[in-house]
Write a protein that holds these residues in place. Structure first.
Motif, PDB file in Angstrom:
ATOM      1  N   VAL A  30       0.840  -1.204   0.000  1.00 12.60           N
ATOM      2  CA  VAL A  30       0.000   0.000   0.000  1.00 12.60           C
ATOM      3  C   VAL A  30       0.873   1.251   0.000  1.00 12.60           C
ATOM      4  CG1 VAL A  30      -1.628   1.341   1.384  1.00 12.60           C
ATOM      5  CG2 VAL A  30      -1.996  -1.112   1.072  1.00 12.60           C
ATOM      6  N   VAL A  31       1.936   1.235   0.793  1.00 20.41           N
ATOM      7  CA  VAL A  31       2.833   2.384   0.838  1.00 20.41           C
ATOM      8  C   VAL A  31       3.550   2.561  -0.494  1.00 20.41           C
ATOM      9  CG1 VAL A  31       4.925   3.297   1.913  1.00 20.41           C
ATOM     10  CG2 VAL A  31       3.141   2.281   3.335  1.00 20.41           C
ATOM     11  N   ALA A  32       4.014   1.430  -1.068  1.00 18.91           N
ATOM     12  CA  ALA A  32       4.778   1.507  -2.322  1.00 18.91           C
ATOM     13  C   ALA A  32       3.925   2.004  -3.473  1.00 18.91           C
ATOM     14  CB  ALA A  32       5.366   0.133  -2.652  1.00 18.91           C
TER      15      ALA A  32
ATOM     16  N   GLY B 169       0.991   3.716  -3.246  1.00 14.04           N
ATOM     17  CA  GLY B 169       0.493   5.078  -3.026  1.00 14.04           C
ATOM     18  C   GLY B 169      -0.883   5.163  -2.426  1.00 14.04           C
ATOM     19  N   GLY B 170      -1.342   4.143  -1.715  1.00 18.48           N
ATOM     20  CA  GLY B 170      -2.636   4.211  -1.054  1.00 18.48           C
ATOM     21  C   GLY B 170      -3.511   3.011  -1.357  1.00 18.48           C
ATOM     22  N   PRO B 171      -4.543   2.780  -0.531  1.00 13.60           N
ATOM     23  CA  PRO B 171      -5.413   1.610  -0.716  1.00 13.60           C
ATOM     24  C   PRO B 171      -6.152   1.594  -2.051  1.00 13.60           C
ATOM     25  CG  PRO B 171      -5.717   2.574   1.465  1.00 13.60           C
ATOM     26  CD  PRO B 171      -4.869   3.538   0.689  1.00 13.60           C
ATOM     27  N   ALA B 172      -6.639   2.752  -2.518  1.00 11.64           N
ATOM     28  CA  ALA B 172      -7.393   2.778  -3.776  1.00 11.64           C
ATOM     29  C   ALA B 172      -6.508   2.375  -4.945  1.00 11.64           C
ATOM     30  CB  ALA B 172      -7.978   4.171  -4.013  1.00 11.64           C
ATOM     31  N   ARG B 173      -5.309   2.908  -4.990  1.00 14.57           N
ATOM     32  CA  ARG B 173      -4.376   2.540  -6.046  1.00 14.57           C
ATOM     33  C   ARG B 173      -3.971   1.070  -5.941  1.00 14.57           C
ATOM     34  NH1 ARG B 173       0.377   5.948  -7.266  1.00 14.57           N
ATOM     35  NH2 ARG B 173      -0.440   7.447  -8.752  1.00 14.57           N
ATOM     36  N   THR B 174      -3.742   0.610  -4.725  1.00 13.78           N
ATOM     37  CA  THR B 174      -3.335  -0.780  -4.528  1.00 13.78           C
ATOM     38  C   THR B 174      -4.404  -1.734  -5.027  1.00 13.78           C
ATOM     39  OG1 THR B 174      -2.038  -0.137  -2.587  1.00 13.78           O
ATOM     40  CG2 THR B 174      -2.595  -2.477  -2.812  1.00 13.78           C
ATOM     41  N   ARG B 175      -5.659  -1.401  -4.769  1.00 18.19           N
ATOM     42  CA  ARG B 175      -6.743  -2.271  -5.224  1.00 18.19           C
ATOM     43  C   ARG B 175      -6.736  -2.397  -6.741  1.00 18.19           C
ATOM     44  NH1 ARG B 175     -13.198  -0.917  -4.951  1.00 18.19           N
ATOM     45  NH2 ARG B 175     -13.979  -3.019  -5.404  1.00 18.19           N
ATOM     46  N   VAL B 176      -6.553  -1.281  -7.430  1.00 19.26           N
ATOM     47  CA  VAL B 176      -6.530  -1.312  -8.896  1.00 19.26           C
ATOM     48  C   VAL B 176      -5.348  -2.129  -9.400  1.00 19.26           C
ATOM     49  CG1 VAL B 176      -6.147   0.122 -10.927  1.00 19.26           C
ATOM     50  CG2 VAL B 176      -7.792   0.835  -9.193  1.00 19.26           C
ATOM     51  N   VAL B 177      -4.163  -1.890  -8.847  1.00 19.50           N
ATOM     52  CA  VAL B 177      -2.965  -2.600  -9.288  1.00 19.50           C
ATOM     53  C   VAL B 177      -3.107  -4.099  -9.068  1.00 19.50           C
ATOM     54  CG1 VAL B 177      -0.523  -2.988  -8.737  1.00 19.50           C
ATOM     55  CG2 VAL B 177      -1.370  -0.662  -9.056  1.00 19.50           C
ATOM     56  N   VAL B 178      -3.602  -4.489  -7.895  1.00 21.34           N
ATOM     57  CA  VAL B 178      -3.743  -5.913  -7.586  1.00 21.34           C
ATOM     58  C   VAL B 178      -4.742  -6.578  -8.533  1.00 21.34           C
ATOM     59  CG1 VAL B 178      -4.566  -7.552  -5.844  1.00 21.34           C
ATOM     60  CG2 VAL B 178      -3.009  -5.720  -5.194  1.00 21.34           C
ATOM     61  N   LEU B 179      -5.856  -5.909  -8.815  1.00 18.40           N
ATOM     62  CA  LEU B 179      -6.860  -6.501  -9.702  1.00 18.40           C
ATOM     63  C   LEU B 179      -6.332  -6.631 -11.129  1.00 18.40           C
ATOM     64  CD1 LEU B 179     -10.175  -4.812  -8.476  1.00 18.40           C
ATOM     65  CD2 LEU B 179      -9.384  -7.143  -8.069  1.00 18.40           C
ATOM     66  N   MET B 180      -5.626  -5.610 -11.622  1.00 21.52           N
ATOM     67  CA  MET B 180      -5.054  -5.721 -12.963  1.00 21.52           C
ATOM     68  C   MET B 180      -3.987  -6.814 -13.015  1.00 21.52           C
ATOM     69  SD  MET B 180      -6.738  -3.507 -14.769  1.00 21.52           S
ATOM     70  CE  MET B 180      -8.105  -3.943 -13.679  1.00 21.52           C
TER      71      MET B 180
END
Length: 516
Positions: free
Chosen positions: A45-47, A49-60
């Protein structure tokens, strides 16, 4: 009473319960795993840039992981499929090839849809159909039925490339796409590893179960992606990193303003750097660019961007070589280094770790150089990685010692995969946002075609040119370093073309997208 639980709730060992000491050890292990998992999530999450970004990256990343896991599972289930359906190795290769060919063809219409319709819904629908095709594969009782199911699967997996690329371009600013692509492409490598290691072991018990296990995540992933908000096209609604979580790589600290508050400079991105350097766009491409292109006009425009052609050829050469390694790597390692299959698989797993390291390192490196004002940072990073891959594979293919070859192969795999994040980010830099889906569809078509012919060509050259066996594979891998070297040559050539194409994309990228 003998065997009754005491006041602390501990049952007598004679009743089959675990001893208290063992339960404490298991509990401590589970607790450690939970703490480790929580720490890993926090770092991600820190790397990102936040939970919202992390969710998108993980799903992609999960979308790409599912596609590569499916391909790897077919190879890992080869023995069981041959015995259950009475088919040959040629039929196994055909299953993989037809899926890739159909995916290549359907990537073109999905590229058009990615530019004109709601992308999160397109991807969600494709994943539901994807899961259904996997379940259909598990029910096949003959080679013909399995082949038809794989044809359907190839058609829907084609959505992944164009849609993921278009969404990534709109969700994340250009200045950090190299790093973000590194995280997303890690899913592709982890999925391939899971296909070999996890579903491959399941296939040893039941090949049908292996396909069912892959189908279940597809439905869950479809629901999660369906709920994602559709980003604004053109990158105007990019997800901003939450303050304080991670500074952008290579970026200087904010300078204090006169009133004492911090002023953060505008992040560097290729198009802004091109404007600052006074690079003029290509007038012919500017004249031809329009957001309402027909498909034929879009194809002609995409292939007229010379940097894009160089990147497509380079990427196709890299994936071609990688496909050959995935197909014949275990056999080559076992014969060349005289180790058993279990050890060969373990060595490939270690090499896979190196490949993941290359993907994760290259994106931040290219972004850091970009933030320091090097406009060609992404092209240069990919070119150096391609050159290093060729040079490192040569001693690995010559030696017969696994111990000697291992460090060369690890770093060669890292260099091979390190090309992809900066190349993927650079392709978005040189295309207007309203053309990202179609451009990626065309690139996926050509890249997948190269991947589809790789197993056939590698096998044919090994058998009919070099006499087969380990020696045949050895010299085949050496010869196939030539297209990998060609990838580096095209990347070095792209350095001269890239700045003008970046400036052109910036000049024509502000046109409104077509109505959906």
């Amino acid at each position: 009473m003998t065997g009754a639980p005491d006041a602390a709730g501990e049952a007598d060992p004679g009743r089959g319960s675990s001893p208290p000491g063992r339960r404490r050890v298991l509990g401590a292990g589970a607790s450690s795993l939970r703490r480790g998992g929580a720490a890993a999530r926090s770092r991600l999450v820190v790397a990102v840039g936040g939970p919202a970004r992390t969710r998108v990256v993980v799903l992609m990343a999960c979308v790409l992981a599912l596609a590569s896991a499916d391909t790897a599972t077919v190879g890992a289930s080869a023995v069981e499929l041959r015995h259950a359906l009475g088919i040959s190795n040629t039929d196994i290769g055909l299953l993989v090839t037809v899926t890739a060919v159909v995916a290549a063809v359907f990537s073109l219409p999905f590229g058009v849809l990615a530019d004109r319709a709601r992308r999160t819904w397109i991807l969600s629908f494709a994943l539901v159909t994807w899961g259904g095709a996997m379940l259909w594969s598990a029910t096949a009782s003959s080679f013909g039925q399995l082949l038809v199911a794989r044809l359907a699967l190839g058609a829907v997996t084609a959505a992944a490339g164009p849609v993921v690329a278009s969404l990534s371009g709109d969700w994340f600013p250009a200045a950090e796409r190299g790093r973000i692509y590194g995280y997303i492409l890690t899913g592709e490598l982890l999925g391939a590893g899971a296909g070999f290691a996890v579903t491959g072991d399941i296939a040893a018990l039941s090949w049908q179960a292996a396909f069912v296990i892959l189908a279940l995540p597809a439905f869950a992933l479809a629901w999660l992606i369906f709920r994602l908000p559709e980003p604004v096209r053109g990158g105007q609604g990019a997800l901003a990193a939450e303050p304080g979580l991670r500074p952008r790589p290579g970026k200087p600290p904010p300078a204090p303003a006169e009133n004492g508050s911090a002023q953060r400079p505008e992040p560097a991105d290729p198009q802004r750097l091109a404007r600052e350097k006074g690079i003029r766009p290509d007038p012919e491409l500017v004249r031809r660019a329009t957001a309402r292109m027909t498909f034929r006009q879009a194809v002609r425009y995409v292939l007229a961007v010379r940097t894009n052609v160089a990147l497509i050829i380079s990427s196709a050469c890299g994936y071609y070589f990688l496909a050959g390694i995935q197909t014949f790597g275990t056999e080559f390692v076992g014969g060349q280094y005289h180790v058993g299959q279990a050890v060969a698989n373990l060595l490939l797993l270690v090499v896979g770790v190196g490949a993941v390291g290359g993907v994760l390192a290259a994106g931040p490196i290219s972004d850091a150089l970009l933030h320091r004002g090097h406009l060609n940072a992404r092209i240069n990073t990919a070119a150096v990685a391609a050159t290093a891959a060729v040079l490192l594979f040569i001693p690995a293919f010559i030696t017969h010692s696994a111990f000697t070859a291992l460090p060369y192969v690890i770093f060669a795999a890292a260099a091979l995969t390190a090309q992809n994040p900066p190349i993927d980010a650079a392709r978005l830099d040189i295309m207007p946002p309203w053309l990202w889906g179609r451009a990626e569809g065309i690139r996926t078509f050509l890249r997948t075609a190269a991947q589809a012919v790789a197993p056939v060509l590698f096998g044919a050259v090994a058998d009919y040119v070099f006499g087969g066996g380990t020696q045949g594979l050895r010299w085949t891998f050496v010869v196939m370093l030539l297209p990998l070297g060609a990838a580096a040559v095209f990347l070095y050539g792209a350095r001269r073309l890239y700045p003008v194409d970046v400036a052109t994309a910036g000049a024509v990228g502000g046109q409104p997208a077509p109505e959906t």
